[in-house]
Design a protein around this motif. Structure first.
Motif, short mmCIF file in Angstrom:
data_model
loop_
_atom_site.label_atom_id
_atom_site.label_comp_id
_atom_site.label_asym_id
_atom_site.label_seq_id
_atom_site.Cartn_x
_atom_site.Cartn_y
_atom_site.Cartn_z
N VAL A 88 0.93 -1.05 0.11
CA VAL A 88 0.05 0.07 -0.05
C VAL A 88 1.00 1.26 0.03
O VAL A 88 1.88 1.22 0.83
CB VAL A 88 -0.80 -0.18 1.05
CG1 VAL A 88 -1.95 1.40 1.39
CG2 VAL A 88 -1.78 -1.21 1.31
N LYS A 95 -1.66 -1.03 -4.45
CA LYS A 95 -2.70 -0.24 -3.76
C LYS A 95 -2.38 1.14 -3.23
O LYS A 95 -1.53 1.29 -2.79
CB LYS A 95 -3.57 -1.24 -2.47
CG LYS A 95 -3.85 -2.30 -2.68
CD LYS A 95 -4.84 -2.59 -3.65
CE LYS A 95 -5.22 -3.98 -3.79
NZ LYS A 95 -4.51 -4.90 -4.14
N ILE A 116 -5.68 1.42 5.88
CA ILE A 116 -4.42 0.66 5.24
C ILE A 116 -4.84 -0.73 5.12
O ILE A 116 -4.56 -1.51 4.19
CB ILE A 116 -3.24 1.08 6.13
CG1 ILE A 116 -2.91 2.62 5.72
CG2 ILE A 116 -2.24 0.12 5.47
CD1 ILE A 116 -1.69 3.20 6.46
N ALA A 176 -5.28 -2.99 1.85
CA ALA A 176 -4.38 -3.97 1.73
C ALA A 176 -5.38 -5.39 1.55
O ALA A 176 -4.74 -6.11 0.78
CB ALA A 176 -3.35 -4.11 2.83
#
Length: 210
Positions: free
Chosen positions: A39, A66, A104, A108
C-alpha cells in the motif's frame, strides 16, 4: 515532518511495516517498485513530480499496487482524476490515526476506501467546473456502460456507489453476501473497472445532467 509522524505512527501498528519513504512523486517512482510495498500513501501536491502523475505511472507498471490518495479536500481538485486512474481510495490529511491504520489494512485486504459523504463532496467540487459538453459526454458514456448491467447488477452498483459494504448491500437487497460478491465481480468485469470507487464515479456520471 508529516512523513516522520506517519512513519512513527504506522511503524508502531501491529502487522504494518513502513518499507520506504519518498519526498516527491519522482522519488516514489524510484523507491516503491523495489520496496515490496503493498500500500502506498500518496500526497497529491508535491514538488518535482505531483502525486497524480506518479499514481498513474505506478499503477501502469504495477497494477496490483494499492494507492491511497491523501488530500486536504478543499484545494485538491485533482483527486477525482486520481481515483479514475485506479487509486484504491482517499483519506483526508486530518484523518485520525486509528482510522488511517484501519484504512490501510482494509485496502491491503482488497477493500478500497470509499467514504460516501466525502466522495459526494469531492465529485461535486471537481465536476462543478466542467463544461456542459464534458458533463454531457461523460454522462452518455457512463449510461452506455451501465446499460450492460442486468437490473440486479445495477441495483448492486448503486449500493456500492453509495458507499455500502457487501454486507450492507446484501441486507438492503435481501441477498446473500456471497451473491453480492459475485455481482460485484461481474460489475467490475462489465464496466472495465478495478475498484468500488470507479463504480461510484460511473454511477455519478450517469446520473449527471448535461
Amino acid at each position: 515532518m508529516v512523513r516522520a509522524a506517519l512513519a512513527m505512527m504506522l511503524g508502531g501498528s501491529s502487522g504494518i511495516s513502513v518499507v520506504a519513504e519518498a519526498a516527491d512523486g519522482e522519488e516514489a517512482l524510484r523507491v516503491v517498485p523495489g520496496s515490496g510495498a503493498d500500500v502506498v500513501l500518496m500526497d497529491i501536491r508535491m514538488p518535482v513530480r505531483d502525486g497524480l502523475s506518479a499514481t498513474e505511472e505506478l499503477l501502469r507498471t504495477h497494477p496490483d499496487l494499492k494507492i491511497i490518495v491523501l488530500t486536504t479536500f478543499d484545494t485538491d481538485d485533482m483527486v477525482l482524476r486520481a481515483l479514475r486512474t485506479g487509486a484504491a481510495g482517499f483519506l483526508l490529511k486530518d484523518t485520525k490515526p486509528a482510522r488511517l491504520v484501519e484504512a490501510i489494512r482494509n485496502v491491503a485486504a482488497g477493500q478500497p476506501m470509499l467514504s460516501p459523504s466525502v466522495t459526494a463532496q469531492l465529485i461535486a467540487a471537481v465536476t462543478r467546473d466542467d463544461t456542459g459538453k464534458a458533463t454531457h459526454d461523460r454522462a452518455l458514456a457512463a449510461r452506455a456502460a451501465l446499460a450492460e448491467l442486468t437490473e440486479r447488477e445495477r441495483e448492486v452498483a448503486e449500493g456500492v456507489a453509495r458507499g455500502l459494504s457487501n454486507a450492507e448491500v446484501a441486507a438492503e437487497l435481501f441477498m446473500g453476501v456471497p451473491t453480492v460478491k459475485t455481482h460485484v465481480g461481474r460489475i467490475f468485469a462489465k464496466l472495465g473497472v478495478e475498484n468500488r470507487v470507479q463504480v461510484a464515479i460511473l454511477v455519478h456520471d450517469a446520473q449527471a445532467s448535461g
